[in-house]
Motif scaffolding. Structure first.
Motif, PDB file in Angstrom:
ATOM      1  N   SER A 143       0.832  -1.210   0.000  1.00 16.41           N
ATOM      2  CA  SER A 143       0.000   0.000   0.000  1.00 16.41           C
ATOM      3  C   SER A 143       0.865   1.259   0.000  1.00 16.41           C
ATOM      4  O   SER A 143       0.530   2.254  -0.649  1.00 16.41           O
ATOM      5  CB  SER A 143      -0.923  -0.001   1.220  1.00 16.41           C
ATOM      6  N   GLY A 144       1.976   1.219   0.733  1.00 12.47           N
ATOM      7  CA  GLY A 144       2.881   2.357   0.749  1.00 12.47           C
ATOM      8  C   GLY A 144       3.479   2.618  -0.617  1.00 12.47           C
ATOM      9  O   GLY A 144       3.575   3.768  -1.064  1.00 12.47           O
ATOM     10  N   VAL A 145       3.869   1.554  -1.319  1.00 12.28           N
ATOM     11  CA  VAL A 145       4.435   1.702  -2.666  1.00 12.28           C
ATOM     12  C   VAL A 145       3.374   2.210  -3.636  1.00 12.28           C
ATOM     13  O   VAL A 145       3.621   3.116  -4.445  1.00 12.28           O
ATOM     14  CB  VAL A 145       5.026   0.360  -3.148  1.00 12.28           C
ATOM     15  N   ARG A 146       2.176   1.647  -3.558  1.00 15.55           N
ATOM     16  CA  ARG A 146       1.100   2.070  -4.463  1.00 15.55           C
ATOM     17  C   ARG A 146       0.735   3.531  -4.249  1.00 15.55           C
ATOM     18  O   ARG A 146       0.365   4.233  -5.196  1.00 15.55           O
ATOM     19  CB  ARG A 146      -0.130   1.179  -4.260  1.00 15.55           C
ATOM     20  N   SER A 147       0.839   4.014  -3.020  1.00  9.17           N
ATOM     21  CA  SER A 147       0.472   5.407  -2.737  1.00  9.17           C
ATOM     22  C   SER A 147       1.405   6.395  -3.420  1.00  9.17           C
ATOM     23  O   SER A 147       1.041   7.566  -3.606  1.00  9.17           O
ATOM     24  CB  SER A 147       0.489   5.656  -1.222  1.00  9.17           C
ATOM     25  N   LEU A 148       2.596   5.954  -3.805  1.00 10.45           N
ATOM     26  CA  LEU A 148       3.555   6.851  -4.452  1.00 10.45           C
ATOM     27  C   LEU A 148       3.066   7.305  -5.825  1.00 10.45           C
ATOM     28  O   LEU A 148       3.553   8.302  -6.363  1.00 10.45           O
ATOM     29  CB  LEU A 148       4.914   6.161  -4.588  1.00 10.45           C
ATOM     30  N   ALA A 149       2.107   6.584  -6.390  1.00 11.50           N
ATOM     31  CA  ALA A 149       1.538   6.988  -7.680  1.00 11.50           C
ATOM     32  C   ALA A 149       0.562   8.146  -7.537  1.00 11.50           C
ATOM     33  O   ALA A 149       0.184   8.766  -8.534  1.00 11.50           O
ATOM     34  CB  ALA A 149       0.837   5.794  -8.338  1.00 11.50           C
TER      35      ALA A 149
END
Length: 349
Positions: free
Chosen positions: A184-190
């Motif tokens: 979720s943290g990685v996806r939020s970077l988008a």
């Protein structure tokens, strides 16, 4: 009785006036419970940091041995304690200045345990504003499980597949929560609206690179994979076991169901009884009612605030629920089983 309430019959969750919280707030402020505790947090941060460093030193010293899985279990608990510190930092319990809070939160969350701090803080803030509201609380999104019968009726895909037995699957699914936080943290970077995206992303990927690099450098591939599985799965179970007792199984609000602030927080939250060990293991979140009423209150003050809050609720006739930890899990699982009932019902021919 295992559950303790101060009022035998909960009042209508919609009733109440805004002045009730103002009166409570004055009582808490007069008791000096909103004051900061720099000494406490300095000692707590130093202790958790020492355990964090000590855990990784032990990992290197144990090296190529299956005893490394014991280190993985230890570090799972330490990662949970880092997450609890990040939680207090996000609520401005530790530092007076916002910049200091944000920097420390990103270091602890992104660099320390691979959790997207900005993403989590936004999600958690929305949860605090509308706890257990079916449409407004992001913690009630039916992405894997269904939390109400309404969601069960409308469910498709994975929630519908799992919903039939979700009460039995809840704790096994928590083993994936650590991985979910990372993803979720990685996806939020988008999301371009995420503040400090570059800093957040840099710290996140630096954590992943150092973490995986250390595993592969010290351990053979099979043992490294076992360490990762034990560490991340137990980390997820620990986090889930901290947060599950707080609201699961409590009243769920829908639509225009928005009582005043005091009732919105008290009636949707549950406290967990226990001594100092419970306070440490749950990071003070066992005083969930007090935390939701006063999110910036330092966690060591929550136990003292409980006496004031419980008495105030009793005077107002507002239901205040406190149970043992085991009972809180039992109530949460019973609620999940109840919510999934429509999926278990046979489809009419």
């Amino acid at each position: 009785m295992d559950s303790q309430t101060v009022h035998p019959a909960p009042p209508d969750i919609r009733q109440g006036t805004g002045s009730d919280f103002a009166q409570l707030s004055r009582k808490v402020a007069d008791a000096g419970l909103m004051g900061r505790r720099p000494g406490y947090y300095a000692a707590r941060i130093a202790s958790v940091a020492a355990l964090y460093v000590g855990g990784w030193v032990a990992f290197v010293l144990v090296g190529d041995s299956w005893w490394t899985l014991a280190v993985a279990a230890f570090l799972a608990v330490v990662f949970g304690q880092v997450a609890l510190l990040a939680h207090d930092v996000a609520h401005r319990q530790v530092f007076r200045l916002r910049k200091a809070s944000e920097r420390t939160g990103r270091i602890a969350g992104n660099a320390g345990i691979g959790m997207g701090y900005g993403w989590w803080q936004d999600k958690h803030t929305r949860h605090h504003a509308n706890p257990n509201h079916e449409e407004l609380d992001p913690d009630l999104i039916p992405d894997v499980l269904v939390w109400s019968r309404n969601q069960a009726h409308a469910s498709t895909g994975l929630p519908r597949l799992l919903g039939r037995y979700q009460a039995f699957l809840f704790f096994p699914l928590l083993t994936l929560e650590g991985f979910n936080l990372h993803l979720s943290g990685v996806r939020s970077l988008a999301d371009r609206s995420l503040k400090n995206r570059v800093a957040e992303g840099s710290m996140l990927f630096a954590h992943f690179a150092v973490y995986l690099g250390a595993l592969l450098l010290v351990l053979p591939p099979g043992m490294a994979l076992a360490f990762l599985a034990v560490h991340q799965c137990l980390f997820g179970v620990y986090l889930g076991s901290i947060f599950a007792p707080n609201h699961k199984g409590m009243p769920i609000l829908t639509g225009d169901d928005r009582p005043d602030f005091l009732r919105r927080q008290v009636l949707t939250s549950r406290n967990v009884r226990g001594g100092w060990f419970t306070d440490v293991a749950l990071g003070g979140l066992n005083y969930q009612i007090e935390h939701h009423l006063f999110p910036s209150m330092p966690s060591p003050h929550l136990r003292k605030a409980q006496v004031i809050v419980r008495r105030h609720c009793q005077e107002l006739g507002v239901d205040y629920l406190e149970t043992s930890l085991i009972t809180s899990y039992r109530q949460a699982l019973a609620s999940l089983h109840h919510a999934g009932a429509p999926i278990r019902q046979p489809v009419p021919a």
